[in-house]
Design an enzyme around this catalytic site. Sequence first.
Site, PDB file in Angstrom:
ATOM      1  N   ILE A 122      29.296 177.562  14.319  1.00 33.02           N
ATOM      2  CA  ILE A 122      28.471 178.701  13.897  1.00 33.02           C
ATOM      3  C   ILE A 122      29.390 179.649  13.130  1.00 33.02           C
ATOM      4  O   ILE A 122      30.080 180.483  13.690  1.00 33.02           O
ATOM      5  CB  ILE A 122      27.776 179.376  15.096  1.00 33.02           C
ATOM      6  CG1 ILE A 122      26.802 178.376  15.731  1.00 33.02           C
ATOM      7  CG2 ILE A 122      27.035 180.637  14.635  1.00 33.02           C
ATOM      8  CD1 ILE A 122      26.010 178.902  16.895  1.00 33.02           C
ATOM      9  N   HIS A 123      29.405 179.452  11.829  1.00 32.07           N
ATOM     10  CA  HIS A 123      30.244 180.211  10.903  1.00 32.07           C
ATOM     11  C   HIS A 123      29.380 181.263  10.217  1.00 32.07           C
ATOM     12  O   HIS A 123      28.233 181.475  10.606  1.00 32.07           O
ATOM     13  CB  HIS A 123      30.884 179.262   9.890  1.00 32.07           C
ATOM     14  CG  HIS A 123      29.858 178.394   9.220  1.00 32.07           C
ATOM     15  ND1 HIS A 123      29.198 178.772   8.073  1.00 32.07           N
ATOM     16  CD2 HIS A 123      29.336 177.189   9.573  1.00 32.07           C
ATOM     17  CE1 HIS A 123      28.325 177.827   7.734  1.00 32.07           C
ATOM     18  NE2 HIS A 123      28.398 176.862   8.641  1.00 32.07           N
ATOM     19  N   ALA A 124      29.880 181.914   9.199  1.00 27.80           N
ATOM     20  CA  ALA A 124      29.173 183.029   8.562  1.00 27.80           C
ATOM     21  C   ALA A 124      27.786 182.643   8.040  1.00 27.80           C
ATOM     22  O   ALA A 124      26.809 183.357   8.271  1.00 27.80           O
ATOM     23  CB  ALA A 124      30.014 183.614   7.432  1.00 27.80           C
ATOM     24  N   ALA A 145      25.496 181.827  10.989  1.00 28.82           N
ATOM     25  CA  ALA A 145      25.206 183.066  11.713  1.00 28.82           C
ATOM     26  C   ALA A 145      24.173 183.898  10.958  1.00 28.82           C
ATOM     27  O   ALA A 145      23.244 184.449  11.564  1.00 28.82           O
ATOM     28  CB  ALA A 145      26.482 183.870  11.927  1.00 28.82           C
TER      29      ALA A 145
END
Length: 84
Positions: free
Chosen positions: A14-16, A19
């Site tokens: 769950i990266h930018a 997210a």
Amino acid sequence: MYTEQARVVSEMGIHAKAASEIIKAATQYRSNVFLEYEGRLINAKSIVGLLAAAIPEGSLVMVSADGADEVDVVKRLVAIIEEE
């Protein structure tokens, strides 16, 4: 309260981008929405909380919501988390 388990499929966890997709979906609902990871409860409408959690690929998270549209928002977020 409604809860489902989801496995993070994205290689980047769950990266930018993931997210921001979670937040965009979560804010369309009235329910309070949380992810639980390694005993931490994370507000699914908080970019800082989601990024700080640093949830990697393959992790299991619990997606919970409490409110009038809790089932819908949980199912939507599980679908996002389990996308490749």
